[in-house]
Scaffold this motif. Structure first.
Motif, PDB file in Angstrom:
ATOM      1  N   ALA A   3       0.848  -1.189   0.000  1.00  0.00           N
ATOM      2  CA  ALA A   3       0.000   0.000   0.000  1.00  0.00           C
ATOM      3  C   ALA A   3       0.891   1.249   0.000  1.00  0.00           C
ATOM      4  O   ALA A   3       1.983   1.238   0.576  1.00  0.00           O
ATOM      5  CB  ALA A   3      -0.906  -0.008   1.214  1.00  0.00           C
ATOM      6  N   PRO A   4       0.419   2.324  -0.619  1.00  0.00           N
ATOM      7  CA  PRO A   4       1.234   3.548  -0.662  1.00  0.00           C
ATOM      8  C   PRO A   4       1.546   4.104   0.729  1.00  0.00           C
ATOM      9  O   PRO A   4       2.625   4.661   0.942  1.00  0.00           O
ATOM     10  CB  PRO A   4       0.381   4.524  -1.460  1.00  0.00           C
ATOM     11  CG  PRO A   4      -0.549   3.684  -2.253  1.00  0.00           C
ATOM     12  CD  PRO A   4      -0.767   2.445  -1.469  1.00  0.00           C
ATOM     13  N   THR A   5       0.646   3.916   1.667  1.00  0.00           N
ATOM     14  CA  THR A   5       0.912   4.431   3.023  1.00  0.00           C
ATOM     15  C   THR A   5       2.037   3.645   3.682  1.00  0.00           C
ATOM     16  O   THR A   5       2.860   4.215   4.399  1.00  0.00           O
ATOM     17  CB  THR A   5      -0.353   4.355   3.891  1.00  0.00           C
ATOM     18  OG1 THR A   5      -0.843   3.009   3.889  1.00  0.00           O
ATOM     19  CG2 THR A   5      -1.431   5.285   3.364  1.00  0.00           C
ATOM     20  N   LYS A   6       2.094   2.324   3.401  1.00  0.00           N
ATOM     21  CA  LYS A   6       3.165   1.507   3.978  1.00  0.00           C
ATOM     22  C   LYS A   6       4.520   1.892   3.384  1.00  0.00           C
ATOM     23  O   LYS A   6       5.523   1.965   4.102  1.00  0.00           O
ATOM     24  CB  LYS A   6       2.875   0.033   3.733  1.00  0.00           C
ATOM     25  CG  LYS A   6       3.811  -0.896   4.468  1.00  0.00           C
ATOM     26  CD  LYS A   6       3.396  -2.341   4.353  1.00  0.00           C
ATOM     27  CE  LYS A   6       4.351  -3.207   5.161  1.00  0.00           C
ATOM     28  NZ  LYS A   6       3.983  -4.601   5.090  1.00  0.00           N
ATOM     29  N   ILE A   7       4.552   2.154   2.082  1.00  0.00           N
ATOM     30  CA  ILE A   7       5.793   2.570   1.424  1.00  0.00           C
ATOM     31  C   ILE A   7       6.260   3.905   1.984  1.00  0.00           C
ATOM     32  O   ILE A   7       7.444   4.109   2.263  1.00  0.00           O
ATOM     33  CB  ILE A   7       5.595   2.633  -0.101  1.00  0.00           C
ATOM     34  CG1 ILE A   7       5.365   1.228  -0.652  1.00  0.00           C
ATOM     35  CG2 ILE A   7       6.802   3.280  -0.790  1.00  0.00           C
ATOM     36  CD1 ILE A   7       5.003   1.185  -2.107  1.00  0.00           C
ATOM     37  N   ALA A   8       5.315   4.830   2.185  1.00  0.00           N
ATOM     38  CA  ALA A   8       5.669   6.144   2.728  1.00  0.00           C
ATOM     39  C   ALA A   8       6.199   6.012   4.151  1.00  0.00           C
ATOM     40  O   ALA A   8       7.177   6.668   4.527  1.00  0.00           O
ATOM     41  CB  ALA A   8       4.455   7.069   2.694  1.00  0.00           C
ATOM     42  N   ARG A   9       5.593   5.142   4.939  1.00  0.00           N
ATOM     43  CA  ARG A   9       6.034   4.936   6.313  1.00  0.00           C
ATOM     44  C   ARG A   9       7.455   4.358   6.343  1.00  0.00           C
ATOM     45  O   ARG A   9       8.302   4.794   7.128  1.00  0.00           O
ATOM     46  CB  ARG A   9       5.060   3.992   7.031  1.00  0.00           C
ATOM     47  CG  ARG A   9       5.298   3.949   8.527  1.00  0.00           C
ATOM     48  CD  ARG A   9       4.292   3.075   9.280  1.00  0.00           C
ATOM     49  NE  ARG A   9       2.917   3.379   8.921  1.00  0.00           N
ATOM     50  CZ  ARG A   9       2.012   2.462   8.559  1.00  0.00           C
ATOM     51  NH1 ARG A   9       2.346   1.187   8.515  1.00  0.00           N
ATOM     52  NH2 ARG A   9       0.783   2.804   8.248  1.00  0.00           N
ATOM     53  N   LEU A  10       7.740   3.378   5.477  1.00  0.00           N
ATOM     54  CA  LEU A  10       9.076   2.793   5.401  1.00  0.00           C
ATOM     55  C   LEU A  10      10.107   3.816   4.917  1.00  0.00           C
ATOM     56  O   LEU A  10      11.248   3.843   5.402  1.00  0.00           O
ATOM     57  CB  LEU A  10       9.077   1.570   4.476  1.00  0.00           C
ATOM     58  CG  LEU A  10       8.389   0.321   5.016  1.00  0.00           C
ATOM     59  CD1 LEU A  10       8.329  -0.748   3.930  1.00  0.00           C
ATOM     60  CD2 LEU A  10       9.108  -0.193   6.237  1.00  0.00           C
ATOM     61  N   ALA A  11       9.722   4.667   3.963  1.00  0.00           N
ATOM     62  CA  ALA A  11      10.637   5.695   3.468  1.00  0.00           C
ATOM     63  C   ALA A  11      10.984   6.688   4.568  1.00  0.00           C
ATOM     64  O   ALA A  11      12.134   7.115   4.690  1.00  0.00           O
ATOM     65  CB  ALA A  11      10.020   6.410   2.275  1.00  0.00           C
ATOM     66  N   LEU A  12       9.994   7.056   5.372  1.00  0.00           N
ATOM     67  CA  LEU A  12      10.270   7.980   6.480  1.00  0.00           C
ATOM     68  C   LEU A  12      11.131   7.326   7.556  1.00  0.00           C
ATOM     69  O   LEU A  12      11.983   7.970   8.166  1.00  0.00           O
ATOM     70  CB  LEU A  12       8.960   8.476   7.099  1.00  0.00           C
ATOM     71  CG  LEU A  12       8.176   9.471   6.240  1.00  0.00           C
ATOM     72  CD1 LEU A  12       6.820   9.746   6.863  1.00  0.00           C
ATOM     73  CD2 LEU A  12       8.958  10.750   6.074  1.00  0.00           C
ATOM     74  N   LYS A  13      10.923   6.033   7.765  1.00  0.00           N
ATOM     75  CA  LYS A  13      11.656   5.337   8.822  1.00  0.00           C
ATOM     76  C   LYS A  13      13.117   5.083   8.421  1.00  0.00           C
ATOM     77  O   LYS A  13      14.035   5.345   9.203  1.00  0.00           O
ATOM     78  CB  LYS A  13      10.960   4.016   9.134  1.00  0.00           C
ATOM     79  CG  LYS A  13      11.603   3.238  10.263  1.00  0.00           C
ATOM     80  CD  LYS A  13      10.796   1.990  10.572  1.00  0.00           C
ATOM     81  CE  LYS A  13      11.432   1.187  11.692  1.00  0.00           C
ATOM     82  NZ  LYS A  13      10.683  -0.034  11.976  1.00  0.00           N
ATOM     83  N   TYR A  14      13.321   4.552   7.207  1.00  0.00           N
ATOM     84  CA  TYR A  14      14.660   4.150   6.794  1.00  0.00           C
ATOM     85  C   TYR A  14      15.349   5.138   5.853  1.00  0.00           C
ATOM     86  O   TYR A  14      16.519   4.965   5.540  1.00  0.00           O
ATOM     87  CB  TYR A  14      14.609   2.775   6.121  1.00  0.00           C
ATOM     88  CG  TYR A  14      14.193   1.683   7.058  1.00  0.00           C
ATOM     89  CD1 TYR A  14      15.025   1.286   8.089  1.00  0.00           C
ATOM     90  CD2 TYR A  14      12.962   1.061   6.928  1.00  0.00           C
ATOM     91  CE1 TYR A  14      14.652   0.292   8.962  1.00  0.00           C
ATOM     92  CE2 TYR A  14      12.590   0.055   7.792  1.00  0.00           C
ATOM     93  CZ  TYR A  14      13.427  -0.322   8.814  1.00  0.00           C
ATOM     94  OH  TYR A  14      13.046  -1.306   9.683  1.00  0.00           O
ATOM     95  N   GLY A  15      14.680   6.160   5.407  1.00  0.00           N
ATOM     96  CA  GLY A  15      15.252   7.131   4.489  1.00  0.00           C
ATOM     97  C   GLY A  15      16.526   7.784   4.996  1.00  0.00           C
ATOM     98  O   GLY A  15      17.537   7.824   4.295  1.00  0.00           O
ATOM     99  N   PRO A  16      16.521   8.313   6.238  1.00  0.00           N
ATOM    100  CA  PRO A  16      17.745   8.956   6.733  1.00  0.00           C
ATOM    101  C   PRO A  16      18.929   7.989   6.852  1.00  0.00           C
ATOM    102  O   PRO A  16      20.070   8.358   6.581  1.00  0.00           O
ATOM    103  CB  PRO A  16      17.337   9.482   8.115  1.00  0.00           C
ATOM    104  CG  PRO A  16      15.858   9.612   8.053  1.00  0.00           C
ATOM    105  CD  PRO A  16      15.399   8.543   7.119  1.00  0.00           C
TER     106      PRO A  16
END
Length: 129
Positions: A3-16
């Motif tokens: 789901a797009p919300t799950k992808i966004a959550r993972l990007a915010l968590k692991y992006g940095p």
């Protein structure tokens, strides 16, 4: 598919974390990729040179009277020696090594005509329905 919300959550968590690791190790990874690329390019160009020498030798053997050719090895390199009747007339790739030293231990019975050496594949035709 996620789901797009799950992808966004993972990007915010692991992006940095991914960003800092890319800054730290990115140049090393790029340099390693470039280093591994050079041997592969050398291998491909060497293979291309071998096949073009064979193709040139076949073409040369077709153009002479009673042409035949033989593959010989000298100092670890493969050469195609082209014969007209029983006389050597050329070698591919071109070399300044005399024919006598190229053909020193070569078996004359292994000489072949260009028609026998060509790689042709005959595929069965599809039947009409």
């Amino acid at each position: 598919m996620a789901a797009p919300t799950k992808i966004a959550r993972l990007a915010l968590k692991y992006g940095p974390v991914v960003y800092t690791l890319a800054q730290k190790y990115g140049p090393q990874v790029a340099e390693q990729l470039l280093r591994q690329r050079e041997p592969a390019q050398r291998l491909v160009s060497a293979q291309r040179g071998r096949t073009s020498a064979r193709r040139l030798a076949l073409r040369h053997a077709d153009s002479v009277v009673d042409g035949s050719l033989q593959q010989v090895f000298h100092a670890g390199e493969a050469y195609w020696v082209v014969f007209s009747r029983n006389e050597p007339v050329g070698s591919h790739p071109h070399t300044n090594i005399p024919y006598e030293s190229l053909l020193l231990n070569a078996d004359p019975l292994r000489r072949v005509r260009p028609e026998e050496l060509r790689r042709t594949v005959h595929l069965p035709r599809r039947g009409r329905r």
